[in-house]
Design a protein around this motif. Structure first.
Motif, PDB file in Angstrom:
ATOM      1  N   ALA A   1      59.319  16.524  13.039  1.00  0.00           N
ATOM      2  CA  ALA A   1      60.771  16.443  13.235  1.00  0.00           C
ATOM      3  C   ALA A   1      61.150  17.017  14.594  1.00  0.00           C
ATOM      4  O   ALA A   1      60.403  17.785  15.191  1.00  0.00           O
ATOM      5  N   VAL A   2      62.339  16.641  15.034  1.00  0.00           N
ATOM      6  CA  VAL A   2      62.937  17.188  16.251  1.00  0.00           C
ATOM      7  C   VAL A   2      64.212  17.903  15.831  1.00  0.00           C
ATOM      8  O   VAL A   2      64.995  17.380  15.042  1.00  0.00           O
ATOM      9  N   ARG A   3      64.392  19.114  16.330  1.00  0.00           N
ATOM     10  CA  ARG A   3      65.617  19.886  16.043  1.00  0.00           C
ATOM     11  C   ARG A   3      66.494  19.892  17.288  1.00  0.00           C
ATOM     12  O   ARG A   3      65.997  20.074  18.398  1.00  0.00           O
ATOM     13  N   LEU A   4      67.790  19.703  17.056  1.00  0.00           N
ATOM     14  CA  LEU A   4      68.755  19.666  18.150  1.00  0.00           C
ATOM     15  C   LEU A   4      69.611  20.927  18.165  1.00  0.00           C
ATOM     16  O   LEU A   4      69.700  21.643  17.165  1.00  0.00           O
ATOM     17  N   ALA A   5      70.255  21.169  19.291  1.00  0.00           N
ATOM     18  CA  ALA A   5      71.085  22.369  19.456  1.00  0.00           C
ATOM     19  C   ALA A   5      72.235  22.418  18.456  1.00  0.00           C
ATOM     20  O   ALA A   5      72.677  23.505  18.080  1.00  0.00           O
ATOM     21  N   ASP A   6      72.717  21.261  17.998  1.00  0.00           N
ATOM     22  CA  ASP A   6      73.824  21.263  17.043  1.00  0.00           C
ATOM     23  C   ASP A   6      73.360  21.529  15.612  1.00  0.00           C
ATOM     24  O   ASP A   6      74.142  21.464  14.672  1.00  0.00           O
ATOM     25  N   GLY A   7      72.053  21.805  15.426  1.00  0.00           N
ATOM     26  CA  GLY A   7      71.502  22.110  14.119  1.00  0.00           C
ATOM     27  C   GLY A   7      70.898  20.918  13.402  1.00  0.00           C
ATOM     28  O   GLY A   7      70.271  21.079  12.354  1.00  0.00           O
ATOM     29  N   ALA A   8      71.092  19.720  13.951  1.00  0.00           N
ATOM     30  CA  ALA A   8      70.538  18.521  13.306  1.00  0.00           C
ATOM     31  C   ALA A   8      69.014  18.562  13.322  1.00  0.00           C
ATOM     32  O   ALA A   8      68.396  19.035  14.282  1.00  0.00           O
ATOM     33  N   ARG A   9      68.412  18.085  12.239  1.00  0.00           N
ATOM     34  CA  ARG A   9      66.962  17.952  12.137  1.00  0.00           C
ATOM     35  C   ARG A   9      66.671  16.473  11.963  1.00  0.00           C
ATOM     36  O   ARG A   9      67.145  15.845  11.015  1.00  0.00           O
ATOM     37  N   LEU A  10      65.901  15.903  12.890  1.00  0.00           N
ATOM     38  CA  LEU A  10      65.605  14.478  12.876  1.00  0.00           C
ATOM     39  C   LEU A  10      64.148  14.271  12.499  1.00  0.00           C
ATOM     40  O   LEU A  10      63.250  14.474  13.325  1.00  0.00           O
ATOM     41  N   PRO A  11      63.868  13.892  11.248  1.00  0.00           N
ATOM     42  CA  PRO A  11      62.479  13.623  10.870  1.00  0.00           C
ATOM     43  C   PRO A  11      61.932  12.446  11.683  1.00  0.00           C
ATOM     44  O   PRO A  11      62.642  11.473  11.933  1.00  0.00           O
ATOM     45  N   CYS A  12      60.686  12.554  12.111  1.00  0.00           N
ATOM     46  CA  CYS A  12      60.071  11.474  12.889  1.00  0.00           C
ATOM     47  C   CYS A  12      58.555  11.634  12.876  1.00  0.00           C
ATOM     48  O   CYS A  12      58.032  12.687  12.532  1.00  0.00           O
ATOM     49  N   GLU A  13      57.887  10.565  13.225  1.00  0.00           N
ATOM     50  CA  GLU A  13      56.429  10.586  13.326  1.00  0.00           C
ATOM     51  C   GLU A  13      55.961  10.528  14.763  1.00  0.00           C
ATOM     52  O   GLU A  13      54.805  10.820  15.055  1.00  0.00           O
ATOM     53  N   VAL A  14      56.853  10.105  15.665  1.00  0.00           N
ATOM     54  CA  VAL A  14      56.501   9.937  17.075  1.00  0.00           C
ATOM     55  C   VAL A  14      57.640  10.448  17.929  1.00  0.00           C
ATOM     56  O   VAL A  14      58.811  10.220  17.619  1.00  0.00           O
ATOM     57  N   VAL A  15      57.311  11.136  19.010  1.00  0.00           N
ATOM     58  CA  VAL A  15      58.284  11.512  20.034  1.00  0.00           C
ATOM     59  C   VAL A  15      57.814  10.888  21.335  1.00  0.00           C
ATOM     60  O   VAL A  15      56.676  11.088  21.750  1.00  0.00           O
ATOM     61  N   VAL A  16      58.689  10.097  21.966  1.00  0.00           N
ATOM     62  CA  VAL A  16      58.392   9.531  23.280  1.00  0.00           C
ATOM     63  C   VAL A  16      59.059  10.439  24.298  1.00  0.00           C
ATOM     64  O   VAL A  16      60.278  10.560  24.324  1.00  0.00           O
ATOM     65  N   ASN A  17      58.267  11.071  25.117  1.00  0.00           N
ATOM     66  CA  ASN A  17      58.780  12.001  26.111  1.00  0.00           C
ATOM     67  C   ASN A  17      59.051  11.235  27.399  1.00  0.00           C
ATOM     68  O   ASN A  17      58.148  10.943  28.158  1.00  0.00           O
ATOM     69  N   ALA A  18      60.317  10.916  27.633  1.00  0.00           N
ATOM     70  CA  ALA A  18      60.737  10.260  28.870  1.00  0.00           C
ATOM     71  C   ALA A  18      61.718  11.176  29.598  1.00  0.00           C
ATOM     72  O   ALA A  18      62.699  10.727  30.168  1.00  0.00           O
ATOM     73  N   ALA A  19      61.426  12.469  29.559  1.00  0.00           N
ATOM     74  CA  ALA A  19      62.335  13.466  30.124  1.00  0.00           C
ATOM     75  C   ALA A  19      62.139  13.680  31.612  1.00  0.00           C
ATOM     76  O   ALA A  19      62.720  14.595  32.184  1.00  0.00           O
ATOM     77  N   GLY A  20      61.318  12.859  32.246  1.00  0.00           N
ATOM     78  CA  GLY A  20      61.126  12.960  33.691  1.00  0.00           C
ATOM     79  C   GLY A  20      60.668  14.349  34.086  1.00  0.00           C
ATOM     80  O   GLY A  20      59.730  14.902  33.500  1.00  0.00           O
TER      81      GLY A  20
ATOM     82  N   TYR B   1      53.255  -0.858  37.698  1.00  0.00           N
ATOM     83  CA  TYR B   1      53.682   0.466  38.127  1.00  0.00           C
ATOM     84  C   TYR B   1      55.171   0.378  38.378  1.00  0.00           C
ATOM     85  O   TYR B   1      55.627  -0.434  39.175  1.00  0.00           O
ATOM     86  N   VAL B   2      55.961   1.163  37.680  1.00  0.00           N
ATOM     87  CA  VAL B   2      57.406   1.132  37.833  1.00  0.00           C
ATOM     88  C   VAL B   2      57.813   2.239  38.789  1.00  0.00           C
ATOM     89  O   VAL B   2      57.550   3.412  38.537  1.00  0.00           O
ATOM     90  N   THR B   3      58.439   1.849  39.901  1.00  0.00           N
ATOM     91  CA  THR B   3      58.824   2.827  40.909  1.00  0.00           C
ATOM     92  C   THR B   3      60.176   3.461  40.626  1.00  0.00           C
ATOM     93  O   THR B   3      60.578   4.370  41.312  1.00  0.00           O
ATOM     94  N   ASP B   4      60.861   2.985  39.615  1.00  0.00           N
ATOM     95  CA  ASP B   4      62.194   3.464  39.288  1.00  0.00           C
ATOM     96  C   ASP B   4      62.145   4.193  37.947  1.00  0.00           C
ATOM     97  O   ASP B   4      62.024   3.568  36.894  1.00  0.00           O
ATOM     98  N   PRO B   5      62.231   5.537  37.950  1.00  0.00           N
ATOM     99  CA  PRO B   5      62.134   6.288  36.694  1.00  0.00           C
ATOM    100  C   PRO B   5      63.199   5.890  35.678  1.00  0.00           C
ATOM    101  O   PRO B   5      62.943   5.858  34.480  1.00  0.00           O
ATOM    102  N   LYS B   6      64.394   5.579  36.143  1.00  0.00           N
ATOM    103  CA  LYS B   6      65.458   5.175  35.220  1.00  0.00           C
ATOM    104  C   LYS B   6      65.085   3.867  34.529  1.00  0.00           C
ATOM    105  O   LYS B   6      65.254   3.727  33.312  1.00  0.00           O
ATOM    106  N   LEU B   7      64.556   2.919  35.292  1.00  0.00           N
ATOM    107  CA  LEU B   7      64.134   1.652  34.708  1.00  0.00           C
ATOM    108  C   LEU B   7      62.982   1.868  33.736  1.00  0.00           C
ATOM    109  O   LEU B   7      62.946   1.248  32.665  1.00  0.00           O
ATOM    110  N   ALA B   8      62.055   2.748  34.076  1.00  0.00           N
ATOM    111  CA  ALA B   8      60.931   3.033  33.173  1.00  0.00           C
ATOM    112  C   ALA B   8      61.451   3.588  31.847  1.00  0.00           C
ATOM    113  O   ALA B   8      61.003   3.170  30.770  1.00  0.00           O
ATOM    114  N   ALA B   9      62.409   4.520  31.907  1.00  0.00           N
ATOM    115  CA  ALA B   9      62.980   5.084  30.682  1.00  0.00           C
ATOM    116  C   ALA B   9      63.732   4.026  29.885  1.00  0.00           C
ATOM    117  O   ALA B   9      63.653   3.982  28.655  1.00  0.00           O
ATOM    118  N   GLN B  10      64.455   3.140  30.578  1.00  0.00           N
ATOM    119  CA  GLN B  10      65.163   2.060  29.888  1.00  0.00           C
ATOM    120  C   GLN B  10      64.170   1.125  29.194  1.00  0.00           C
ATOM    121  O   GLN B  10      64.411   0.687  28.065  1.00  0.00           O
TER     122      GLN B  10
END
Length: 188
Positions: free
Chosen positions: A119-138, A79-88
């Motif tokens: 894919a993931v789309r970003l605000a700058d218009g970039a489209r990043l093809p991917c098969e997995v998204v890891v949600n570490a957005a706290g 169990y990681v008590t530090d969210p920053k460490l978990a994301a790292q």
């Protein structure tokens, strides 16, 4: 570090707790401990069941425990008590698998099809093809889940909030597990 997850009663919650079914399905080893086992394995821990939570100015705050708590011990799952460490830690593991990172980029959409991320789309218009998204957005992970169209069936939601957290370092030389209570309190 191994961890203990608090249970509300000293009786086994097996079959009632979704996490245990997931442990079984994925092969995560765990042990269910009653109050006596918990006290023997973690000397000095108070296994008392003080429920419901009370304010300090409530006369019942000082009442004796109404029972004892057990625990679920996960020797291989910490169990990681530090969210920053978990994301790292997630980032390091993802980098080892060839993940690429875009920092300071707002996600505006997550494309999917056939039950899979495409894919993931970003605000700058970039489209990043991917098969997995890891949600570490706290605390913002709920918004990211909404963009992906997932999470509506989660029983626990997350949102940004301010919360006072107390952290007490483990005594020098302590080699025992981290203990997480049902309220999220972590000791160890």
């Amino acid at each position: 570090m191994p961890s203990l997850h608090g249970c509300r009663t000293s009786r086994s919650p097996y079959g009632l707790h979704r996490g245990h079914r997931l442990f079984d399905e994925t092969g995560v080893p765990y042990e269910e401990w009653d109050g006596d086992t918990l006290a023997a394995r973690v000397p000095g821990i108070d296994t008392g069941r003080y429920w419901p939570p009370r304010r300090l100015d409530d006369g019942a705050f000082w009442a004796d425990a109404s029972g004892s708590l057990g625990a679920v011990y996960t020797p291989d799952a910490g169990y990681v008590t530090d969210p920053k460490l978990a994301a790292q830690n997630l980032a390091v593991a993802a980098a080892r698998q060839g993940a690429e990172f875009r920092f300071h980029s707002a996600v505006t959409a997550i494309e999917s099809g056939g039950g899979r991320v495409r894919a993931v789309r970003l605000a700058d218009g970039a489209r990043l093809p991917c098969e997995v998204v890891v949600n570490a957005a706290g605390p913002w992970s709920g918004r990211l889940n909404a963009l992906a169209g997932v999470g509506s069936d989660f029983t626990i939601g997350v949102r940004p909030l301010r919360q006072e957290v107390a952290h007490v370092p483990a005594p020098a030389g302590y080699q025992g597990p981290a203990v997480r209570g049902s309220s999220g309190t972590v000791m160890g």
